[in-house]
Design a protein around this motif. Sequence first.
Motif, PDB file in Angstrom:
ATOM      1  N   PRO A   1       0.706  -1.048  -0.283  1.00  0.00           N
ATOM      2  CA  PRO A   1       0.398  -0.429  -0.206  1.00  0.00           C
ATOM      3  C   PRO A   1       0.810   1.441   0.094  1.00  0.00           C
ATOM      4  N   GLU A   2       0.312   2.688  -0.707  1.00  0.00           N
ATOM      5  CA  GLU A   2       0.853   3.747  -0.687  1.00  0.00           C
ATOM      6  C   GLU A   2       0.769   3.990   0.877  1.00  0.00           C
ATOM      7  N   LEU A   3       1.448   5.086   1.325  1.00  0.00           N
ATOM      8  CA  LEU A   3       1.521   5.432   2.754  1.00  0.00           C
ATOM      9  C   LEU A   3       0.178   6.010   3.033  1.00  0.00           C
ATOM     10  N   ALA A   4      -0.403   6.969   2.584  1.00  0.00           N
ATOM     11  CA  ALA A   4      -1.371   7.439   2.107  1.00  0.00           C
ATOM     12  C   ALA A   4      -2.682   6.651   2.828  1.00  0.00           C
ATOM     13  N   LEU A   5      -2.629   5.504   2.671  1.00  0.00           N
ATOM     14  CA  LEU A   5      -3.943   3.689   2.570  1.00  0.00           C
ATOM     15  C   LEU A   5      -3.002   3.466   4.030  1.00  0.00           C
ATOM     16  N   SER A   6      -2.260   3.733   4.579  1.00  0.00           N
ATOM     17  CA  SER A   6      -1.264   2.563   5.177  1.00  0.00           C
ATOM     18  C   SER A   6      -1.860   3.386   6.040  1.00  0.00           C
ATOM     19  N   GLU A   7      -1.488   4.796   5.879  1.00  0.00           N
ATOM     20  CA  GLU A   7      -2.071   5.373   7.714  1.00  0.00           C
ATOM     21  C   GLU A   7      -3.587   5.997   7.719  1.00  0.00           C
ATOM     22  N   ALA A   8      -3.491   5.763   7.151  1.00  0.00           N
ATOM     23  CA  ALA A   8      -5.646   6.179   7.247  1.00  0.00           C
ATOM     24  C   ALA A   8      -6.281   4.313   7.002  1.00  0.00           C
ATOM     25  N   LEU A   9      -5.547   3.429   6.836  1.00  0.00           N
ATOM     26  CA  LEU A   9      -6.092   2.650   7.228  1.00  0.00           C
ATOM     27  C   LEU A   9      -5.948   1.901   8.975  1.00  0.00           C
ATOM     28  N   ALA A  10      -4.108   2.666   9.774  1.00  0.00           N
ATOM     29  CA  ALA A  10      -4.286   2.555  11.155  1.00  0.00           C
ATOM     30  C   ALA A  10      -5.174   3.193  11.951  1.00  0.00           C
ATOM     31  N   LYS A  11      -5.703   4.001  11.387  1.00  0.00           N
ATOM     32  CA  LYS A  11      -6.941   4.598  12.372  1.00  0.00           C
ATOM     33  C   LYS A  11      -7.897   5.234  12.164  1.00  0.00           C
ATOM     34  N   ALA A  12      -8.664   3.846  11.405  1.00  0.00           N
ATOM     35  CA  ALA A  12      -9.743   3.564  11.231  1.00  0.00           C
ATOM     36  C   ALA A  12     -10.395   2.314  11.942  1.00  0.00           C
ATOM     37  N   ASN A  13     -11.356   2.443  12.336  1.00  0.00           N
ATOM     38  CA  ASN A  13     -12.375   1.169  13.285  1.00  0.00           C
ATOM     39  C   ASN A  13     -12.959   0.196  12.010  1.00  0.00           C
ATOM     40  N   LEU A  14     -13.378  -1.123  12.433  1.00  0.00           N
ATOM     41  CA  LEU A  14     -14.032  -1.431  11.365  1.00  0.00           C
ATOM     42  C   LEU A  14     -15.238  -0.661  10.788  1.00  0.00           C
TER      43      LEU A  14
ATOM     44  N   VAL B   1     -17.589  -8.341   5.191  1.00  0.00           N
ATOM     45  CA  VAL B   1     -18.545  -9.566   6.038  1.00  0.00           C
ATOM     46  C   VAL B   1     -18.339  -9.510   7.641  1.00  0.00           C
ATOM     47  N   GLN B   2     -17.264  -8.894   8.120  1.00  0.00           N
ATOM     48  CA  GLN B   2     -16.731  -9.054   9.745  1.00  0.00           C
ATOM     49  C   GLN B   2     -17.502  -8.283  10.328  1.00  0.00           C
ATOM     50  N   LEU B   3     -18.636  -6.944   9.801  1.00  0.00           N
ATOM     51  CA  LEU B   3     -19.084  -5.832   9.625  1.00  0.00           C
ATOM     52  C   LEU B   3     -20.644  -6.243   9.801  1.00  0.00           C
ATOM     53  N   ARG B   4     -21.114  -6.640   9.035  1.00  0.00           N
ATOM     54  CA  ARG B   4     -22.131  -7.691   8.981  1.00  0.00           C
ATOM     55  C   ARG B   4     -22.574  -8.338  10.338  1.00  0.00           C
ATOM     56  N   ARG B   5     -21.699  -9.217  10.360  1.00  0.00           N
ATOM     57  CA  ARG B   5     -21.499 -10.152  11.044  1.00  0.00           C
ATOM     58  C   ARG B   5     -21.766 -10.020  12.487  1.00  0.00           C
ATOM     59  N   THR B   6     -21.240  -8.511  12.721  1.00  0.00           N
ATOM     60  CA  THR B   6     -21.195  -7.573  14.040  1.00  0.00           C
ATOM     61  C   THR B   6     -22.259  -6.774  14.323  1.00  0.00           C
TER      62      THR B   6
ATOM     63  N   VAL C   1     -24.850  -0.249   7.561  1.00  0.00           N
ATOM     64  CA  VAL C   1     -24.495  -1.961   6.945  1.00  0.00           C
ATOM     65  C   VAL C   1     -25.197  -2.201   6.459  1.00  0.00           C
ATOM     66  N   ARG C   2     -26.210  -3.089   6.139  1.00  0.00           N
ATOM     67  CA  ARG C   2     -26.819  -3.585   5.558  1.00  0.00           C
ATOM     68  C   ARG C   2     -27.267  -2.540   3.906  1.00  0.00           C
ATOM     69  N   LEU C   3     -27.559  -1.422   3.877  1.00  0.00           N
ATOM     70  CA  LEU C   3     -27.617  -1.075   2.787  1.00  0.00           C
ATOM     71  C   LEU C   3     -25.641  -1.353   1.976  1.00  0.00           C
TER      72      LEU C   3
ATOM     73  N   ILE D   1     -26.619 -12.147  -5.450  1.00  0.00           N
ATOM     74  CA  ILE D   1     -26.886 -12.860  -3.938  1.00  0.00           C
ATOM     75  C   ILE D   1     -26.403 -12.780  -3.389  1.00  0.00           C
ATOM     76  N   ALA D   2     -26.648 -10.681  -3.012  1.00  0.00           N
ATOM     77  CA  ALA D   2     -25.721  -9.853  -1.924  1.00  0.00           C
ATOM     78  C   ALA D   2     -27.142 -10.089  -0.799  1.00  0.00           C
ATOM     79  N   SER D   3     -28.765 -10.629  -1.424  1.00  0.00           N
ATOM     80  CA  SER D   3     -29.272 -11.016   0.083  1.00  0.00           C
ATOM     81  C   SER D   3     -29.161 -12.919   0.337  1.00  0.00           C
ATOM     82  N   ASN D   4     -28.291 -13.479  -0.210  1.00  0.00           N
ATOM     83  CA  ASN D   4     -27.695 -14.232   0.623  1.00  0.00           C
ATOM     84  C   ASN D   4     -26.809 -14.518   2.312  1.00  0.00           C
ATOM     85  N   PRO D   5     -26.923 -15.397   3.120  1.00  0.00           N
ATOM     86  CA  PRO D   5     -26.331 -15.093   3.969  1.00  0.00           C
ATOM     87  C   PRO D   5     -24.551 -15.555   4.048  1.00  0.00           C
ATOM     88  N   ALA D   6     -23.803 -14.573   4.712  1.00  0.00           N
ATOM     89  CA  ALA D   6     -22.694 -15.551   4.971  1.00  0.00           C
ATOM     90  C   ALA D   6     -22.237 -16.078   5.770  1.00  0.00           C
ATOM     91  N   ILE D   7     -21.706 -17.123   5.492  1.00  0.00           N
ATOM     92  CA  ILE D   7     -21.955 -18.394   6.235  1.00  0.00           C
ATOM     93  C   ILE D   7     -20.996 -19.104   7.401  1.00  0.00           C
TER      94      ILE D   7
END
Length: 244
Positions: free
Chosen positions: A176-189, A210-215, A222-224, A238-244
């Motif tokens: 990743p580029e530096l700006a992307l790495s910094e943004a990811l480090a500061k972001a929550n789920l 998927v993690q956010l949908r399960r959380t 989140v659904r939208l 397949i968007a309406s199918n469950p993540a198993i």
Amino acid sequence: MKLIKSSQYFLVFSLPLCLNFTDSTFTAQAQSYQPNKTWQISQTFKPPKRGAPPVSAGGSTRGGSCLTGKKLITPLTPPNKLGLTLGERPTFFWHIPESSVKTAKFLLFADNDQTLFYETSFILPKKSGIVSFTLPDSAPALAVNKTYHWYMTIVCNAEDSSENPIVDGWVERIKPELALSEALAKANLRKLPAIYAEAGIWHEALTTLVQLRRTEPNNLKVRLDWREFFKSVNLSAIASNPAI
């Protein structure tokens, strides 16, 4: 490790025998990250501006007799079948229709399909839906700026693989580029999926979504976002199918 072409590999397993599955490198960069963007506005996946993956060497998509209604497996990939990742061992996703068979096999090839990089089998869930497989710690790490060709098949018939449904795709790990790495480090789920999607990082965008949908399964936002993400890569069906 003995070199073997993927097309030869699947030809071997199409013989009527009871068998078991016992450098074109080019620099890839995510599209420029925009640190001032309001990430909550959209969950649309934006493919990076780069070339398409190499032409498939023997991979295909076909149905199988053990899938209910002879439906197809749907790989969750961008339209060009190439998913970028930042991780050494990414997670792969497929939509699997109902099936009487519960064993799937996963293979990963490198060096233009000349080298079998990794292979394994795993058990499928009892019901249809979106399933995932993460490369385990025992698997070799993906090299940066190298493209790998993966195959996933359900073993309907161990003696004749021509009856086994199979799908394929490509994965490439990038730095990743530096700006992307910094943004990811500061972001929550909640913010991670949109950041990855905007940068064109497919595997992490889908994994964190998927993690956010399960959380937060009852969170309307989140659904939208989930539906918008799937719509942006022509996977609305397949968007309406469950993540198993």
